[in-house]
Scaffold this motif. Sequence first.
Motif, PDB file in Angstrom:
ATOM      1  N   THR A 153       0.822  -1.206   0.000  1.00  0.00           N
ATOM      2  CA  THR A 153       0.000   0.000   0.000  1.00  0.00           C
ATOM      3  C   THR A 153       0.859   1.261   0.000  1.00  0.00           C
ATOM      4  O   THR A 153       0.670   2.168  -0.820  1.00  0.00           O
ATOM      5  N   LEU A 154       1.817   1.308   0.924  1.00  0.00           N
ATOM      6  CA  LEU A 154       2.614   2.523   1.083  1.00  0.00           C
ATOM      7  C   LEU A 154       3.616   2.703  -0.051  1.00  0.00           C
ATOM      8  O   LEU A 154       3.928   3.841  -0.424  1.00  0.00           O
ATOM      9  N   LEU A 155       4.113   1.608  -0.608  1.00  0.00           N
ATOM     10  CA  LEU A 155       4.977   1.726  -1.791  1.00  0.00           C
ATOM     11  C   LEU A 155       4.244   2.456  -2.910  1.00  0.00           C
ATOM     12  O   LEU A 155       4.787   3.376  -3.537  1.00  0.00           O
ATOM     13  N   LEU A 156       2.984   2.045  -3.144  1.00  0.00           N
ATOM     14  CA  LEU A 156       2.228   2.658  -4.238  1.00  0.00           C
ATOM     15  C   LEU A 156       1.769   4.069  -3.892  1.00  0.00           C
ATOM     16  O   LEU A 156       1.496   4.876  -4.769  1.00  0.00           O
ATOM     17  N   ARG A 157       1.718   4.372  -2.607  1.00  0.00           N
ATOM     18  CA  ARG A 157       1.314   5.718  -2.195  1.00  0.00           C
ATOM     19  C   ARG A 157       2.457   6.714  -2.346  1.00  0.00           C
ATOM     20  O   ARG A 157       2.236   7.887  -2.672  1.00  0.00           O
ATOM     21  N   VAL A 158       3.696   6.281  -2.096  1.00  0.00           N
ATOM     22  CA  VAL A 158       4.826   7.218  -2.137  1.00  0.00           C
ATOM     23  C   VAL A 158       5.491   7.274  -3.501  1.00  0.00           C
ATOM     24  O   VAL A 158       6.171   8.255  -3.814  1.00  0.00           O
ATOM     25  N   PHE A 159       5.301   6.227  -4.335  1.00  0.00           N
ATOM     26  CA  PHE A 159       5.908   6.237  -5.665  1.00  0.00           C
ATOM     27  C   PHE A 159       5.046   7.042  -6.627  1.00  0.00           C
ATOM     28  O   PHE A 159       3.812   6.968  -6.576  1.00  0.00           O
ATOM     29  N   PRO A 160       5.656   7.837  -7.528  1.00  0.00           N
ATOM     30  CA  PRO A 160       4.875   8.502  -8.574  1.00  0.00           C
ATOM     31  C   PRO A 160       4.145   7.460  -9.428  1.00  0.00           C
ATOM     32  O   PRO A 160       4.597   6.320  -9.553  1.00  0.00           O
ATOM     33  N   LYS A 161       3.013   7.848 -10.007  1.00  0.00           N
ATOM     34  CA  LYS A 161       2.196   6.879 -10.758  1.00  0.00           C
ATOM     35  C   LYS A 161       2.966   6.228 -11.898  1.00  0.00           C
ATOM     36  O   LYS A 161       2.778   5.053 -12.201  1.00  0.00           O
ATOM     37  N   GLU A 162       3.841   7.014 -12.546  1.00  0.00           N
ATOM     38  CA  GLU A 162       4.586   6.438 -13.667  1.00  0.00           C
ATOM     39  C   GLU A 162       5.602   5.398 -13.220  1.00  0.00           C
ATOM     40  O   GLU A 162       6.094   4.606 -14.026  1.00  0.00           O
ATOM     41  N   LYS A 163       5.930   5.395 -11.918  1.00  0.00           N
ATOM     42  CA  LYS A 163       6.872   4.406 -11.395  1.00  0.00           C
ATOM     43  C   LYS A 163       6.172   3.307 -10.590  1.00  0.00           C
ATOM     44  O   LYS A 163       6.831   2.502  -9.935  1.00  0.00           O
ATOM     45  N   ALA A 164       4.840   3.268 -10.680  1.00  0.00           N
ATOM     46  CA  ALA A 164       4.084   2.243  -9.942  1.00  0.00           C
ATOM     47  C   ALA A 164       4.487   0.819 -10.321  1.00  0.00           C
ATOM     48  O   ALA A 164       4.601  -0.047  -9.446  1.00  0.00           O
ATOM     49  N   PRO A 165       4.732   0.530 -11.626  1.00  0.00           N
ATOM     50  CA  PRO A 165       5.167  -0.835 -11.964  1.00  0.00           C
ATOM     51  C   PRO A 165       6.463  -1.235 -11.256  1.00  0.00           C
ATOM     52  O   PRO A 165       6.624  -2.389 -10.847  1.00  0.00           O
ATOM     53  N   ALA A 166       7.381  -0.267 -11.095  1.00  0.00           N
ATOM     54  CA  ALA A 166       8.635  -0.569 -10.390  1.00  0.00           C
ATOM     55  C   ALA A 166       8.350  -0.878  -8.917  1.00  0.00           C
ATOM     56  O   ALA A 166       8.973  -1.762  -8.330  1.00  0.00           O
ATOM     57  N   ALA A 167       7.378  -0.163  -8.329  1.00  0.00           N
ATOM     58  CA  ALA A 167       7.006  -0.413  -6.935  1.00  0.00           C
ATOM     59  C   ALA A 167       6.409  -1.803  -6.775  1.00  0.00           C
ATOM     60  O   ALA A 167       6.751  -2.542  -5.841  1.00  0.00           O
ATOM     61  N   VAL A 168       5.505  -2.171  -7.695  1.00  0.00           N
ATOM     62  CA  VAL A 168       4.901  -3.506  -7.655  1.00  0.00           C
ATOM     63  C   VAL A 168       5.974  -4.580  -7.837  1.00  0.00           C
ATOM     64  O   VAL A 168       5.969  -5.610  -7.159  1.00  0.00           O
ATOM     65  N   GLY A 169       6.912  -4.323  -8.761  1.00  0.00           N
ATOM     66  CA  GLY A 169       7.995  -5.284  -8.994  1.00  0.00           C
ATOM     67  C   GLY A 169       8.867  -5.476  -7.766  1.00  0.00           C
ATOM     68  O   GLY A 169       9.251  -6.601  -7.432  1.00  0.00           O
ATOM     69  N   LEU A 170       9.169  -4.370  -7.075  1.00  0.00           N
ATOM     70  CA  LEU A 170       9.998  -4.433  -5.868  1.00  0.00           C
ATOM     71  C   LEU A 170       9.290  -5.231  -4.775  1.00  0.00           C
ATOM     72  O   LEU A 170       9.896  -6.092  -4.127  1.00  0.00           O
ATOM     73  N   TRP A 171       7.990  -4.967  -4.586  1.00  0.00           N
ATOM     74  CA  TRP A 171       7.221  -5.675  -3.561  1.00  0.00           C
ATOM     75  C   TRP A 171       7.127  -7.169  -3.896  1.00  0.00           C
ATOM     76  O   TRP A 171       7.323  -8.023  -3.039  1.00  0.00           O
ATOM     77  N   ALA A 172       6.796  -7.473  -5.157  1.00  0.00           N
ATOM     78  CA  ALA A 172       6.644  -8.873  -5.562  1.00  0.00           C
ATOM     79  C   ALA A 172       7.961  -9.630  -5.443  1.00  0.00           C
ATOM     80  O   ALA A 172       7.983 -10.806  -5.051  1.00  0.00           O
ATOM     81  N   MET A 173       9.057  -8.949  -5.767  1.00  0.00           N
ATOM     82  CA  MET A 173      10.372  -9.591  -5.707  1.00  0.00           C
ATOM     83  C   MET A 173      10.708  -9.997  -4.272  1.00  0.00           C
ATOM     84  O   MET A 173      11.147 -11.132  -4.032  1.00  0.00           O
ATOM     85  N   THR A 174      10.459  -9.099  -3.312  1.00  0.00           N
ATOM     86  CA  THR A 174      10.774  -9.440  -1.919  1.00  0.00           C
ATOM     87  C   THR A 174       9.856 -10.545  -1.406  1.00  0.00           C
ATOM     88  O   THR A 174      10.272 -11.386  -0.620  1.00  0.00           O
ATOM     89  N   THR A 175       8.600 -10.572  -1.867  1.00  0.00           N
ATOM     90  CA  THR A 175       7.656 -11.604  -1.441  1.00  0.00           C
ATOM     91  C   THR A 175       8.086 -12.974  -1.939  1.00  0.00           C
ATOM     92  O   THR A 175       7.864 -13.989  -1.270  1.00  0.00           O
ATOM     93  N   LEU A 176       8.697 -13.027  -3.116  1.00  0.00           N
ATOM     94  CA  LEU A 176       9.131 -14.301  -3.681  1.00  0.00           C
ATOM     95  C   LEU A 176      10.484 -14.760  -3.155  1.00  0.00           C
ATOM     96  O   LEU A 176      10.713 -15.952  -2.947  1.00  0.00           O
ATOM     97  N   ILE A 177      11.381 -13.805  -2.931  1.00  0.00           N
ATOM     98  CA  ILE A 177      12.739 -14.172  -2.522  1.00  0.00           C
ATOM     99  C   ILE A 177      12.796 -14.551  -1.047  1.00  0.00           C
ATOM    100  O   ILE A 177      13.556 -15.427  -0.646  1.00  0.00           O
ATOM    101  N   ALA A 178      11.964 -13.921  -0.225  1.00  0.00           N
ATOM    102  CA  ALA A 178      12.041 -14.146   1.226  1.00  0.00           C
ATOM    103  C   ALA A 178      11.845 -15.608   1.642  1.00  0.00           C
ATOM    104  O   ALA A 178      12.594 -16.100   2.490  1.00  0.00           O
TER     105      ALA A 178
END
Length: 503
Positions: A122-147
Amino acid sequence: MQPLQGVQLLGVGLLLAAANFMAVLDTTIANVSVSTISGALGASSSQGTYVITSYAVAEAITVPLTGWLANRFGAVRVFITSMIMFGIFSALCGFANSLGLLIAFRVMQGLAGGPLIPLSQTLLLRVFPKEKAPAAVGLWAMTTLIAPIAGPILGGVLCDQYSWPYIFYINVPVALICGYIGWKMLKRFESPLVKLPIDKVGLGLMIVWVAALQLMLDKGKELDWFASTTIVALALTAAIGFIAFLIWELTERNPIVDLRVFRHRGYSASVTTICLAFGAFFGATVLTPLWLQGYMGYTATHSGQTTALSGILAVLTAPFVAKLSTKVDPRKLVCCGVLWLGMVTLFRSFNSTDMTTFQIGWPLLMQGIGMPLFFVPLTALALSSVNPSETASAAGLMSFCRTMSGAIATSLVNTGWENNATRYHAELAGLVDQAGDAVNSLMQSGMSIDQARASIEQTLQSQSIMLSTNHMFVMAALSFLLGAIAVWFAPKPKRIADTSAAH
């Protein structure tokens, strides 16, 4: 509110990713340490498994609660409080001098860790500019998979090099530092408060059926499943509790979990896919270190390093997949990713006992390509299938389903692995050395008859485990195939999900 830019954006992005990573990491960090913890605290290994499941159940329960908590107290306040409490209870887990205390603190740690997972998104997408939202989703998904992959690795290294409390102590500085810095940087992004009544009956029913189901899965193998009245009672409690929970939540005005989001075909298909694919992925991830440590002679550290190979290409490809998911039909990306994971897992079902680390490791390395392809666009597909006002409930429910699918897969893999090994052992025992030539040959080389028989028995056990391991990889590959098919039941998305309100 202006989104962050530059170094501040990078810092907050890493902080939120670290919070998500830490919460997911603790679902598996104790996996390779159960026997060590049990021995140190004077408990059996079967009792030690509660260290894992107590956390998983507590976390699964609070994930769907996150939306209500964030509305009632504010997303940033809940996130920072959860982070600090997670650090405190991690320290208490390390200080525990009995299994009962450790399990109690693990429950509290799980309750604190649950909100960190959806709120970090939630907060990643709130603080990232809209044009960088895919990068925020990618960062979140990456940590969820790697952990989940990193958990057994880190747990093994800390247990081998130090002692078991350090698998909990490691969270403390991360949680406290991130909590302090996070409040300083995120408090201006606080959400407005909405005072909604809490669905106490729904919460109670959810706790009952989830706890009964998890206990049944944990104790099933030990108590011979449905031959035990305890398991039957737990199964009935879970079934009746689940049915009552469904009826209540579908008729309650302010449900604790909004099950009505399943009316959207795209969301239902996406959740089905994530349950089948993540369950298969998590089950194979749990099985690999068990096999390597138990029967291939690997230390916890060595098996962890081998397993970690699957994270390398996942980290490298996640940002590209996040960008690609905004331009390509996400169903195609998800299908390709899940099929890739299925093919690699099927290839791994041809393993043998004389494999080198390279032969075991390179399929795990290649597996990393499919992980972001499966997870990143699937999150967007699921949330774009529901109404914008339902995004928070949908994201929380999806996280709950993913957590539960991993827990169920772990139990099925552990039970199936041992049962199949017993069956293969019985089959092989009737075929091996019927004429006694192998025993005679070993005795002629200087062994006693008992030593010769023990040598053959060791070989039998090793081959039985190998066949059983390969069998479980085939089952995981089949689950991936079903997941790849399920995603096509989703209609093509007409919009990109605004997940800024997701919990």
